[in-house]
Design a protein around this motif. Structure first.
Motif, PDB file in Angstrom:
ATOM      1  N   THR A 147      28.499  31.573  65.325  1.00 50.98           N
ATOM      2  CA  THR A 147      27.788  32.258  66.394  1.00 50.98           C
ATOM      3  C   THR A 147      27.949  31.405  67.650  1.00 50.98           C
ATOM      4  O   THR A 147      28.328  30.218  67.568  1.00 50.98           O
ATOM      5  N   LEU A 148      27.667  31.969  68.802  1.00 52.03           N
ATOM      6  CA  LEU A 148      27.768  31.186  70.036  1.00 52.03           C
ATOM      7  C   LEU A 148      26.819  29.991  70.006  1.00 52.03           C
ATOM      8  O   LEU A 148      27.157  28.905  70.480  1.00 52.03           O
ATOM      9  N   ASP A 149      25.625  30.177  69.424  1.00 49.40           N
ATOM     10  CA  ASP A 149      24.663  29.072  69.325  1.00 49.40           C
ATOM     11  C   ASP A 149      25.170  27.971  68.400  1.00 49.40           C
ATOM     12  O   ASP A 149      25.028  26.784  68.705  1.00 49.40           O
ATOM     13  N   TYR A 208      26.003  24.244  69.693  1.00 50.73           N
ATOM     14  CA  TYR A 208      25.338  23.104  69.062  1.00 50.73           C
ATOM     15  C   TYR A 208      26.373  22.075  68.630  1.00 50.73           C
ATOM     16  O   TYR A 208      26.250  20.880  68.902  1.00 50.73           O
ATOM     17  N   PHE A 209      27.432  22.541  67.948  1.00 51.12           N
ATOM     18  CA  PHE A 209      28.471  21.641  67.461  1.00 51.12           C
ATOM     19  C   PHE A 209      29.132  20.892  68.621  1.00 51.12           C
ATOM     20  O   PHE A 209      29.304  19.672  68.578  1.00 51.12           O
ATOM     21  N   LEU A 210      29.483  21.618  69.674  1.00 53.31           N
ATOM     22  CA  LEU A 210      30.136  20.998  70.821  1.00 53.31           C
ATOM     23  C   LEU A 210      29.205  20.002  71.516  1.00 53.31           C
ATOM     24  O   LEU A 210      29.638  18.904  71.892  1.00 53.31           O
ATOM     25  N   ASP A 211      27.939  20.370  71.677  1.00 56.43           N
ATOM     26  CA  ASP A 211      26.971  19.483  72.327  1.00 56.43           C
ATOM     27  C   ASP A 211      26.743  18.205  71.532  1.00 56.43           C
ATOM     28  O   ASP A 211      26.698  17.112  72.096  1.00 56.43           O
ATOM     29  N   VAL A 212      26.588  18.324  70.221  1.00 56.04           N
ATOM     30  CA  VAL A 212      26.277  17.161  69.389  1.00 56.04           C
ATOM     31  C   VAL A 212      27.478  16.233  69.246  1.00 56.04           C
ATOM     32  O   VAL A 212      27.355  15.015  69.334  1.00 56.04           O
ATOM     33  N   GLY A 240      30.361  16.245  71.155  1.00 57.82           N
ATOM     34  CA  GLY A 240      31.073  15.932  72.387  1.00 57.82           C
ATOM     35  C   GLY A 240      32.478  16.519  72.419  1.00 57.82           C
ATOM     36  O   GLY A 240      33.227  16.285  73.365  1.00 57.82           O
ATOM     37  N   ALA A 241      32.855  17.275  71.384  1.00 59.17           N
ATOM     38  CA  ALA A 241      34.187  17.878  71.332  1.00 59.17           C
ATOM     39  C   ALA A 241      34.369  18.845  72.493  1.00 59.17           C
ATOM     40  O   ALA A 241      33.408  19.460  72.957  1.00 59.17           O
ATOM     41  N   SER A 242      35.615  18.983  72.945  1.00 60.88           N
ATOM     42  CA  SER A 242      35.871  19.941  74.021  1.00 60.88           C
ATOM     43  C   SER A 242      36.051  21.349  73.464  1.00 60.88           C
ATOM     44  O   SER A 242      35.824  22.320  74.177  1.00 60.88           O
ATOM     45  N   ALA A 243      36.434  21.457  72.168  1.00 62.22           N
ATOM     46  CA  ALA A 243      36.621  22.783  71.572  1.00 62.22           C
ATOM     47  C   ALA A 243      36.664  22.685  70.053  1.00 62.22           C
ATOM     48  O   ALA A 243      36.951  21.636  69.484  1.00 62.22           O
ATOM     49  N   VAL A 244      36.367  23.825  69.420  1.00 61.67           N
ATOM     50  CA  VAL A 244      36.556  24.021  67.982  1.00 61.67           C
ATOM     51  C   VAL A 244      37.436  25.252  67.854  1.00 61.67           C
ATOM     52  O   VAL A 244      37.165  26.281  68.469  1.00 61.67           O
ATOM     53  N   LEU A 253      38.879  30.226  69.340  1.00 57.94           N
ATOM     54  CA  LEU A 253      38.635  28.947  70.009  1.00 57.94           C
ATOM     55  C   LEU A 253      37.273  29.028  70.670  1.00 57.94           C
ATOM     56  O   LEU A 253      37.008  29.937  71.455  1.00 57.94           O
ATOM     57  N   TYR A 254      36.416  28.077  70.341  1.00 51.67           N
ATOM     58  CA  TYR A 254      35.082  27.976  70.944  1.00 51.67           C
ATOM     59  C   TYR A 254      35.081  26.741  71.839  1.00 51.67           C
ATOM     60  O   TYR A 254      35.470  25.669  71.400  1.00 51.67           O
TER      61      TYR A 254
END
Length: 186
Positions: free
Chosen positions: A117-119, A123-127, A129-133, A184-185
């Protein structure tokens, strides 16, 4: 081609004690030979092995800043990975990688579904620090994602803008992107 960007691949295997040359390793060797993209390939069979491999990369490899892509080849569900028959959620993985993936793209092969989900993605990106998944919305067992993965990796070598990378990927490999449901997120 900018050859200062590398790939760090972690592949799930049944038992790390049994040495085997996997299709993923062969593909990465071919990628290095044909396109000059350098990579490190490690295997893991437990979450501790995954964490240990990442720690070694972070703290022992002085070229860590040059690893743009962390490539995970492991089974799992939409919001989890599976190691040694144990499932770990994206939230658990985010906590494991907390603050350690600044500026990195975490890319999953199509051995695992990526359906966040967008959330969950934010969350994953914020925690981490990745630029993308990135990964695939289908675990199509008839088609390996390696060909599309290679095109994606090559585009990441030449371009920094994620939108441009995705647009170019769809332009070059539209049918494969649709078949495997590339996502790509960021």
């Amino acid at each position: 081609m900018d050859q200062d960007k590398f790939i760090f691949c972690l592949e799930a295997v049944e038992d790390v004690e049994i040495e085997t040359t996997t299709q993923t390793l062969e593909n990465l060797e071919e990628l290095a030979f044909n396109q000059g993209i350098t990579s490190i390939h490690k295997t893991c069979d437990t979450i501790e092995g995954l964490e240990e491999s990442l720690q070694a990369l972070l703290y022992d490899d002085h070229n860590f800043k040059d690893y743009e892509i962390i490539y995970l080849v492991m089974p799992g569900g939409a919001n989890s990975i599976c190691l040694n028959n144990y499932y770990y959620s994206f939230e658990e993985i985010a906590e494991l990688f907390e603050g350690k993936l600044k500026g990195k793209i975490l890319h999953f092969a199509n051995t695992k579904l990526v359906d966040l989900t967008l959330d969950e993605a934010q969350y994953f990106l914020d925690v981490t620090g990745a630029s993308a998944v990135s990964g695939y919305g289908t675990t199509n067992t008839q088609f390996s994602s390696q060909t599309l993965d290679n095109v994606f990796f090559n585009l990441c070598q030449d371009e920094d803008d994620l939108r441009t990378i995705v647009e170019d990927l769809h332009h070059k490999q539209y049918a494969m992107c649709k078949l495997l449901d590339f996502r790509l997120y960021y």
